[in-house]
Write an enzyme that holds these catalytic residues in place. Structure first.
Site, PDB file in Angstrom:
ATOM      1  N   CYS A 205     -12.786 -58.388  -9.942  1.00 31.69           N
ATOM      2  CA  CYS A 205     -13.509 -57.378  -9.327  1.00 31.69           C
ATOM      3  C   CYS A 205     -14.873 -57.734  -8.900  1.00 31.69           C
ATOM      4  CB  CYS A 205     -13.277 -55.997  -9.777  1.00 31.69           C
ATOM      5  SG  CYS A 205     -14.246 -54.740  -9.169  1.00 31.69           S
TER       6      CYS A 205
ATOM      7  N   CYS B  55     -16.334 -60.549  -2.347  1.00 27.54           N
ATOM      8  CA  CYS B  55     -15.544 -59.283  -2.405  1.00 27.54           C
ATOM      9  C   CYS B  55     -14.177 -60.082  -2.587  1.00 27.54           C
ATOM     10  CB  CYS B  55     -15.642 -58.382  -1.443  1.00 27.54           C
ATOM     11  SG  CYS B  55     -14.221 -57.026  -1.510  1.00 27.54           S
TER      12      CYS B  55
END
EC number: 5.1.1.3
Length: 291
Positions: free
Chosen positions: A75, A187
């Site tokens: 993440c 991302c």
């Protein structure tokens, strides 16, 4: 669990980390995988750094309790805001997604200028900027938050998604003193729109996927050489078979074994997760870590 194989814990706030898991499995097939998706508390991008660090540490300790011997913080927001706390307090080695992505971009940039796209929280943290700066690279950072819900909607090759990407990136590759010649996907949702982004950015701009870079960095840490193309294909097929029969008593040599943990809907995770991972997601358990 077999002690012959590494037990790798992968953590994300939701679904995007499955793109990292997919790349890790391709390079490290002979392992047991524990994936934790904190789906009840996403998105992390709206939370404070202290809150993200608390959530991330809770997830890491949960994975350690399940037997994880290595942690992958799949993440970008958690890596950007909580990696220092994780490295200080985790009981097993941990790797994030920012440093591998930055290193891969720096290795191929000829202009010494790199563009990075990511969520508002990741970009605001300037984690990629600092990582690239340490490598002598200038960074052009752009928050592209609308791309995340478009990916989760399944609009990975939709005209609206392409238009949004074009608007976000319209200034990223204009001629400046040092024109960016690499785009970092900061991302873990964005690998799913890599083919679309390839149509948006100039043809001479390389695209670096932090998921791929992180998988390579982990494999190197584990001392595992990348498999051949044919072996990688066999691994993906074996992974799909393992998912369809998760209760097999003992996975065969070279076959990954998976357990998934989520803090919200198991059904939603199965439905959306298969698109991110590339094959059916099964063996999903609901857990509650509290506040």
């Amino acid at each position: 669990m077999s002690r012959q194989r590494p037990v790798i814990g992968v953590f994300d706030s939701g679904f995007g980390g499955l793109t990292v898991l997919r790349e890790i499995v391709r390079l490290v097939p002979n392992a047991e995988y524990l994936y934790f998706g904190d789906t009840a508390r996403l998105p992390y991008g709206t939370k404070s750094a202290d809150t993200v660090a608390r959530y991330a540490l809770g997830a890491c300790h949960f994975l350690e309790g399940q037997g994880a011997e290595h942690l992958v913080i799949a993440c970008n927001t958690a890596t950007a805001l909580a990696m220092d706390a994780i490295e200080a307090k985790a009981n097993v080695p941990a790797i994030g997604v920012v440093e591998p992505g930055a290193s891969a971009a720096a290795a191929i940039s000829k202009t010494r200028s790199v563009a990075v796209i990511g969520t508002e929280a990741t970009i605001s943290s300037h984690a990629y900027h600092h990582a690239l700066e340490r490598l002598g690279i200038n960074a052009y950072e752009k928050a592209t938050p609308l791309l995340v819900p478009l990916v989760e909607e399944g609009w990975t090759d939709h005209p609206v998604t392409k238009q949004v990407a074009e608007i976000y990136l319209q200034d990223a590759f204009v001629r400046r003193e040092q024109r960016s010649d690499v785009l970092v996907l900061g991302c873990t949702h964005y690998p799913l729109i890599r083919p679309l982004l390839r149509k948006v950015v100039p043809s001479d701009v390389a695209i670096v996927d932090s998921a791929e870079s992180t998988a390579k960095a982990l494999a190197k840490k584990l001392g595992i050489a990348p498999p051949s193309a044919s072996a990688a294909g066999a691994t993906q097929a074996a992974g799909a078979r393992a998912q369809m029969a998760p209760s097999a008593p003992e996975p065969k040599e070279g076959t990954p074994d998976f357990r998934f943990f989520v803090t919200d809907s198991v059904q939603k995770f199965r439905r959306l997760g298969s698109g991110f991972l590339g094959h059916p997601v099964d063996n999903v358990e609901h857990v509650d870590l509290g506040g």
